[in-house]
Design an enzyme around this catalytic site. Structure first.
Site, short mmCIF file in Angstrom:
data_model
loop_
_atom_site.label_atom_id
_atom_site.label_comp_id
_atom_site.label_asym_id
_atom_site.label_seq_id
_atom_site.Cartn_x
_atom_site.Cartn_y
_atom_site.Cartn_z
N SER A 558 13.59 43.06 49.70
CA SER A 558 11.67 43.55 49.37
C SER A 558 10.82 42.49 49.01
O SER A 558 11.43 41.68 47.44
CB SER A 558 11.53 44.75 47.82
OG SER A 558 10.37 45.22 48.42
N TYR A 571 11.79 51.89 42.81
CA TYR A 571 12.46 51.69 44.55
C TYR A 571 12.52 49.24 43.70
O TYR A 571 13.12 48.87 44.19
CB TYR A 571 11.44 51.93 45.09
CG TYR A 571 11.29 51.24 46.63
CD1 TYR A 571 12.75 50.80 47.82
CD2 TYR A 571 10.37 49.49 46.79
CE1 TYR A 571 12.63 50.49 48.40
CE2 TYR A 571 10.86 48.60 47.98
CZ TYR A 571 11.29 49.26 49.10
OH TYR A 571 11.39 48.31 49.81
#
Length: 681
Positions: A558, A571
Site C-alpha cells: 500500500s 493497517y
C-alpha cells in the site's frame, strides 16, 4: 439469417457428436467422420458431389460445421491419377487444397483420402480401446477374423496418409460384405450408405470387440500383484502425489516449461500394481493419437508405493537422467538429414506405483488429455494381453509419425503462446476486488490460476468466470492457518503440477485513531497481512525451490507502507511490514531464481472488498466526504487526478511477472495516480 446446414452435414454432425461423446468409442480429438452428398455449385448452378469431413484438429464430441472441410469429390478422386507413390505421399496433403469447395471450414486432415476414396456415403474412423486392443495384438488378424468373421476386414499397419486410403478402398471393394475394418496398430474404420448405417456399423464393431475381449480374455492380463505396489489409501496417495508433483514437474520441464495433471484412475493404479507393468510400459503406446501426446513410452518409478519420499525423489531424478539419454538415443537412431529437430527429451507421462500418473503438456488441457490417452493405452494393453500379446507398431514407425514433417507443420501453425502460458498463479483474497482483477488479468495472459479466498462461494464464482478446471480452481483459505495454506498449495500441485507465481493480496483494514485501536485490531490485521503473507510466501518458496523453475512472489502492499496518514496505525504498520518482507525475501530467494516484488496501491474504492466492508465509510468520515464520493476525493489529491481501479493494480502485477522485467527483484511499484508524499526514496 443463418442458413441451415445441408441435410447430410446435419446428420454427420449429429452422428459425430454422439460417437465422440462416449469415451468407449474414441479418445478426445481422435478419429474423424465424413459424409458425401450433392449440392448446387454457386459458380455454375449445377449439382456437384461433395465430401464433408472432419478437418485437422477439433473433437468429434463438440464438432460443428466450422470444423468440417468441404471438398469436391471428383477432384479429390482425380488425385489417384497424379499420386506419385508412397515415398512422396505427403505431397498429397497440399493437393487437397486444390479440391476445396468454397471458402472457410477447417484444413483437410491427413485422413481425408481414407474418407474420399472409400466408396461409401458415410465413413467413420475411430480409436476405441477395444478396437485398438485387437489392432495391437500379436495375432490381431486372426483375432479379428474370429471376432467378426468376414464382416470386418484386417488392414495391416500403414502410416496414415494417401496410401492407407487406397488400401482401405481396395479392401472394401474386394470385400463387399464388410461393414468396416480393423487397422493394424491403429484403430477401426466403418462405413454405411446412410449416416444411421455408418453409426450402427461403428458401434457394432466397437461393442462386438468389447464383448469378445470380455468373453475370451483372461482375468489378470497384467499378471499377479507385486508386493508393496498396491495403491496407497486415497488420502495418503494424494498427499504423496502433492509432494511429488512439483519435483516431477520440474524434471519434465527441463527442456520446456510444462503444466501438469495428476490422475489416480483405478485402471492405472491396478496396472502399476501388477508384475507385467515394467515390460508393457517399456513397449510404449501404439495408436498415433496416443504416442503423439504421451511420447513413445513413459517414465516409470521402480520402487514400491511405501518407499520413503526422499528415496523416491532421488530415484526419480536418476530415472529422469536415464530417460533423457534414452530418448536422445531414440532420436539419433531414426533421425534423417531432413528430420525436424528434437522437440525435447523429457517424459510426458510419469508413473508412480501406488500413487498414480503425472502427465504434462504446454497447457492444462494438453496435460490432462495426455493422461487420458495413456489411460486409453492401459486399457488397450489390458485387452491385447488378455487374448494375446501386446505388440505395438515398431519404434521406427513411431518416430516417422512423431517427427513427421506434416506434424511439424501443424505445430508451427499453432498460435504463439501467451506471456504467462505454462505458469501457475496462486492469488490470495481473489474472490473479490483487487484479487479478482488480478486473477482475471493473469488468466487472460495465459496463466492457470488458483483462486484462494476465505469465502468459498466467492472463490468458486471467480474460478468459474476464468473458465473452470483447465484454467482455474478454487480453494478456501484462511491465511492465518498454516494447514489451510499448505492444503491450498497441495491443491495447486494436484491441479496443475505446482506453483510459479504467488500474489499476497488477502487483506483487511480497520480505520481507528491510536487511542481507539485495540490489541485485537492490531493482531487481526497483522495476522492476516504480515503473518499471512509470510506464511504464504514461505510455502511458495519451498515449492518453487523444489521445482527448480524460479518463480515470482508479489505483495500487494500500500501507499500507506511509506506514507503516514491519520487514524490507521495498525493497517499502515502491517503494510510497512509487508513492504520490508519484499526486500528481505528478494535478498534471500534470488539464488533460487525467485523474484519478489511489491505493488503499492492507493485509493482503490470501486470494486474493493476492503472498502465495501466498512473501510470506505471509515475513511470517508476521516476526510469529511460522502462515501460515494471517496474515489473522486482520492483522485483529486493525486498528481494525475485519476481514480485508481482494481484493474490498474492487476496491470502492475502483470508488468512485474509477464517477462519484460525478468531482471527486477526487490521493487515496489506505486499504483496511486501520483502521491508525492509516497514517492519511494
Amino acid at each position: 439469417m443463418t442458413s441451415l446446414p445441408h441435410p447430410e452435414v446435419a446428420a454427420l454432425l449429429a452422428r459425430s457428436n454422439r460417437l465422440g461423446s462416449d469415451p468407449r468409442n474414441t479418445n478426445y480429438a481422435g478419429g474423424n467422420t465424413s459424409a458425401k452428398g450433392s449440392a448446387t455449385d454457386p459458380a455454375t448452378g449445377e449439382p456437384v458431389d461433395l465430401l464433408w469431413v472432419k478437418g485437422s484438429g477439433g473433437d468429434l464430441g463438440t464438432l460443428t460445421e466450422a470444423g468440417l472441410a468441404a471438398l469436391r469429390l471428383d477432384r479429390l478422386r482425380a488425385l489417384v491419377d497424379v499420386y506419385p507413390g508412397v515415398e512422396r505421399e505427403d505431397e498429397m496433403v497440399a493437393a487437397f487444397d486444390y479440391c476445396l469447395h468454397g471458402r472457410g471450414g477447417a484444413a483437410p486432415s491427413i485422413d481425408t483420402a481414407m474418407h474420399g476414396l472409400v466408396d461409401a456415403a458415410h465413413v467413420d474412423h475411430l480409436h476405441p480401446d477395444s478396437g485398438i486392443a485387437l489392432a495391437t495384438a500379436a495375432d490381431g488378424e486372426k483375432l479379428t477374423r474370429e471376432c467378426f468373421g468376414d464382416t470386418v476386414a484386417w488392414v495391416p499397419w500403414r502410416r496414415p496418409g494417401f496410401q492407407l486410403g487406397l488400401d482401405i478402398a481396395a479392401i472394401k471393394s474386394a470385400n463387399p460384405q464388410a461393414i468396416g475394418c480393423v487397422l493394424g496398430g491403429h484403430g477401426i474404420t466403418a462405413w454405411g450408405d446412410s449416416s444411421e448405417e455408418a453409426e450402427r456399423n461403428s458401434l457394432h464393431i466397437i461393442r462386438t470387440a468389447e464383448a469378445y475381449l470380455a468373453a475370451h480374455g483372461r482375468a489378470e492380463p497384467f499378471g499377479p500383484l507385486l508386493d508393496g505396489y498396491a495403491p496407497l489409501p486415497r488420502a495418503e496417495r494424494r498427499e504423496r502425489a502433492a509432494a511429488l508433483a512439483p519435483i516431477v514437474r520440474g524434471l519434465a520441464s527441463t527442456d520446456h516449461p510444462q503444466l501438469g495433471h495428476y490422475s489416480d484412475a483405478a485402471p492405472v493404479l491396478d496396472f502399476l500394481a501388477r508384475a507385467e507393468h515394467p515390460r508393457l510400459a517399456a513397449l510404449g503406446t501404439s495408436c498415433p493419437d496416443h504416442f503423439l501426446r504421451t511420447k513413445v513410452r513413459p517414465l516409470v518409478l521402480d520402487l514400491p508405493a511405501d518407499a520413503p519420499l526422499d528415496q523416491a525423489v532421488a530415484r526419480l531424478r536418476e530415472l529422469h537422467t536415464a530417460y533423457r539419454a534414452d530418448y536422445q538415443a531414440y532420436y539419433d537412431r531414426h533421425a534423417t538429414a531432413d528430420s525436424p529437430a528434437i522437440r525435447g527429451a523429457d517424459p510426458a507421462i510419469v508413473l508412480v506405483p501406488g500413487v498414480g500418473m503425472f502427465s504434462f503438456g504446454k497447457d492444462k488441457q494438453t496435460a490432462r488429455v495426455a493422461g487420458e490417452f495413456y489411460l486409453n493405452a492401459v486399457q488397450v494393453m489390458r485387452g491385447a494381453e488378455s487374448v494375446s500379446e501386446y505388440a505395438p507398431i515398431p519404434e521406427a514407425e513411431k518416430f516417422r509419425i512423431e517427427y513427421w514433417a506434416l506434424e511439424e507443420a501443424k505445430l508451427r501453425r499453432m498460435p504463439a503462446a501467451k506471456p504467462l502460458a505454462t505458469r501457475v498463479a496462486l492469488v490470495t483474497g481473489a474472490g473479490s476486488g483487487i484479487g479478482r482483477a488480478i486473477a482475471h488479468r493473469l488468466a487472460a495472459e495465459g496463466a492457470c490460476v488458483v483462486v484462494a479466498d476465505l469465502n468459498a462461494e466467492s472463490a468458486e464464482a471467480v474460478a468459474g468466470e476464468l473458465g473452470g478446471g483447465d484454467r482455474a480452481v478454487a480453494v478456501t483459505v484462511d491465511v492465518t492457518s498454516e494447514e489451510q495454506i499448505a492444503e491450498a498449495f497441495r491443491a495447486a500441485a494436484l491441479a496443475f503440477g505446482g506453483v510459479d507465481l504467488v500474489v499476497n493480496n488477502a487483506g483487511i483494514s480497520i480505520s481507528k485513531p491510536l487511542l481507539e485501536t485495540t490489541a485485537r485490531d492490531w493482531d487481526l490485521q497483522h495476522d492476516i497481512m504480515a503473518r499471512g503473507s509470510f506464511l504464504v510466501s514461505r510455502e511458495a518458496a519451498r515449492i518453487m525451490a523444489e521445482q527448480g523453475l524460479g518463480g515470482d512472489i508479489v505483495y500487494i502492499a500500500s501507499k500507506n507502507a511509506v506514507f503516514a496518514g491519520p487514524n490507521n496505525i495498525a493497517y499502515s504498520a502491517t503494510k510497512a511490514d509487508q513492504a520490508h518482507q519484499v526486500r528481505l525475501l528478494a535478498a534471500e530467494l534470488g539464488e533460487h531464481g525467485i523474484r519478489v516484488n511489491g505493488v503499492n496501491p492507493d485509493g482503490v474504492v470501486r470494486g474493493s472488498g476492503i472498502f465495501a466492508a466498512g473501510w470506505g465509510a471509515q475513511r470517508a468520515a476521516v476526510y469529511g466526504v460522502e462515501e460515494s464520493e471517496l474515489g473522486a476525493f482520492y483522485a483529486q489529491r493525486t498528481l494525475l487526478k485519476r481514480e485508481v481501479l482494481p484493474e490498474h493494480v492487476a496491470n502492475a502485477v502483470f508488468a512485474l511477472t509477464g517477462g519484460d522485467l525478468s531482471h527486477t527483484t526487490g521493487l515496489h511499484i506505486p499504483v496511486d495516480a501520483g502521491v508525492a508524499a509516497a514517492f519511494l526514496r
